[in-house]
Write an enzyme that holds these catalytic residues in place. Structure first.
Site, mmCIF file in Angstrom:
data_model
loop_
_atom_site.group_PDB
_atom_site.id
_atom_site.type_symbol
_atom_site.label_atom_id
_atom_site.label_comp_id
_atom_site.label_asym_id
_atom_site.label_seq_id
_atom_site.Cartn_x
_atom_site.Cartn_y
_atom_site.Cartn_z
ATOM 1 N N ASP A 1 -0.618 -6.932 -5.772
ATOM 2 C CA ASP A 1 -2.188 -7.161 -5.412
ATOM 3 C C ASP A 1 -2.045 -7.918 -3.176
ATOM 4 O O ASP A 1 -1.721 -8.648 -4.019
ATOM 5 C CB ASP A 1 -3.241 -7.796 -5.838
ATOM 6 C CG ASP A 1 -4.894 -8.321 -5.008
ATOM 7 O OD1 ASP A 1 -4.512 -7.621 -4.425
ATOM 8 O OD2 ASP A 1 -5.493 -8.281 -5.918
ATOM 9 N N TYR B 1 -15.451 -0.989 8.428
ATOM 10 C CA TYR B 1 -14.089 -0.767 8.114
ATOM 11 C C TYR B 1 -13.673 -0.894 10.085
ATOM 12 O O TYR B 1 -12.641 -1.952 9.813
ATOM 13 C CB TYR B 1 -13.543 0.557 8.241
ATOM 14 C CG TYR B 1 -12.339 1.064 8.156
ATOM 15 C CD1 TYR B 1 -11.090 0.667 7.479
ATOM 16 C CD2 TYR B 1 -12.052 2.128 9.445
ATOM 17 C CE1 TYR B 1 -9.950 1.116 8.220
ATOM 18 C CE2 TYR B 1 -10.513 2.712 9.282
ATOM 19 C CZ TYR B 1 -10.224 2.737 8.484
ATOM 20 O OH TYR B 1 -8.467 2.410 9.453
ATOM 21 N N GLY C 1 0.474 -1.428 0.021
ATOM 22 C CA GLY C 1 0.079 -0.349 -0.055
ATOM 23 C C GLY C 1 0.727 1.659 -0.054
ATOM 24 O O GLY C 1 0.886 1.823 0.306
ATOM 25 N N ARG D 1 -2.081 -0.117 -7.500
ATOM 26 C CA ARG D 1 -1.370 0.596 -8.116
ATOM 27 C C ARG D 1 0.403 0.953 -9.390
ATOM 28 O O ARG D 1 0.867 0.958 -7.881
ATOM 29 C CB ARG D 1 -2.213 1.691 -8.222
ATOM 30 C CG ARG D 1 -3.676 1.717 -8.647
ATOM 31 C CD ARG D 1 -4.290 2.686 -8.057
ATOM 32 N NE ARG D 1 -3.641 2.565 -6.040
ATOM 33 C CZ ARG D 1 -4.530 3.178 -5.275
ATOM 34 N NH1 ARG D 1 -4.859 4.342 -5.917
ATOM 35 N NH2 ARG D 1 -4.357 3.306 -3.985
HETATM 36 N N1 SER Z 1 -8.579 8.285 8.656
HETATM 37 C C1 SER Z 1 -9.809 7.345 8.615
HETATM 38 C C2 SER Z 1 -11.127 7.272 8.115
HETATM 39 O O1 SER Z 1 -11.429 8.308 8.278
HETATM 40 C C3 SER Z 1 -10.152 6.418 10.058
HETATM 41 O O2 SER Z 1 -9.017 5.826 10.135
HETATM 42 O O3 SER Z 1 -11.676 6.458 8.033
#
Ligand code: SER
Length: 317
Positions: free
Chosen positions: A52, A142, A10, A38
């Protein structure tokens, strides 16, 4: 030449691009292998390969070929973007991490860095000075992937002795790179609008306090954590990390001291709900105690530095 071989996954991202440069400075260009899904226009001065992270065989072969000793795994889909496709986000964030942990274990990589986030927090926390051990009930996929990732990191440490280290980054703000898909991204965008002399429409409401950190501090925290002796790392899930906390109206006021007449409108969207589920400020006393963490930038010193560098950047294009 350094004996370390450091793989960054990344490396074109907001943190990865700046961290790659910092690691090249610290260890030398030949010791850093930057990778991203990328192409890597940002890495002309060093080694770059396409990778990847979901391709475990390709990851294994890079680790073997370069005899990698440390991995910084920064590839992930962030909070706001993740909500558009929850299952894909889970797949990339979790299977990416599993591939890294497994390859590290199998091939004898010595240290792994896996970032976590303030997004691990959700309902039922004290919102101010949120403690290290607060209950973790995130509301985004997330955040869920980061909680699970923290526990898997600790599991690999306890079960296999793999030296995995982690920070719960607040919103990261820097002039060097653009963020993508996060809820805290407004705090980067706002500076670009100020320098371009345009009004900014903020997607969070004016009083939404969130924990943030300047890029220089975030990079230094990462390198200091990774340099600390293993026995001082007592938190093997992920360390709370704080820089500063502010709301959109406070960052606007800080910018207005330097750019009088800068105008901000407030048009909260779906990201408001995510921000409202997160802490307003973070208690990072464990990081301070265990490995000496100390932030350097506050809101006004960050504003001056951001505006200086962005003015320079826009003047040269
Ligand atoms: N900066 C991140 C987000 O806003 C937080 O880990 O998803």
């Amino acid at each position: 030449m350094s004996k370390e071989k450091i793989l960054i996954i990344g490396a074109n991202g907001q943190i990865g691009s700046v961290l790659s440069a910092a690691l090249r400075d610290q260890f030398g260009s030949d010791s850093v292998i930057a990778t991203d899904i990328r192409d890597g226009a940002k890495h002309q001065e060093g080694i770059f390969e396409i990778l990847d992270v979901l391709d475990a065989a390709a990851l294994g072969s890079i680790v073997e070929r370069h005899q990698v000793t440390q991995i910084y795994h920064l590839a992930a889909i962030l909070s706001a973007k993740g909500e558009a496709n929850p299952l894909k986000t889970w797949d990339i964030n979790m299977n990416g991490l599993f591939n890294v942990l497994e390859v590290a274990r199998e091939k004898g990589v010595q240290k792994v860095f896996h970032p976590s986030s303030i997004a691990v927090f959700g309902s039922d926390i004290p919102r101010q000075h949120t403690p290290q051990d607060a209950v973790l009930k995130p509301t985004t996929v997330y955040g869920m992937s980061k909680v699970a990732g923290e526990l898997w990191s600790q599991y690999y440490f306890q079960r296999y002795g793999l030296d995995v280290r982690s920070l719960r980054y607040p919103g990261v703000i820097g002039y060097q790179s653009d963020p993508g898909g996060g809820t805290t991204d407004y705090a980067v965008e706002i500076y670009h609008y100020a320098v371009k002399g345009k009004p900014y429409a903020c997607f969070l409401s004016q009083k939404t306090m969130l924990p943030m950190i300047y890029m220089d501090d975030a990079i230094r925290a990462t390198l200091e954590l990774m340099d600390a002796p293993a026995e001082s790392i007592r938190v093997r899930t992920s360390y709370n990390l704080a820089g500063m906390s502010f709301s959109p109206e406070q960052i606007a006021a800080s910018i207005q001291q330097e750019v009088p007449g800068f105008n901000v409108l407030y048009q909260p969207d779906f990201r408001q709900k995510i921000a409202d589920s997160w802490p307003e400020s973070i208690d990072d006393s464990a990081a301070r105690k265990d490995w000496g963490w100390q932030p350097k930038y506050d809101l006004d010193s960050m504003t001056r530095d951001m505006l200086f560098h962005l003015q320079e950047k826009y003047a040269s294009v």
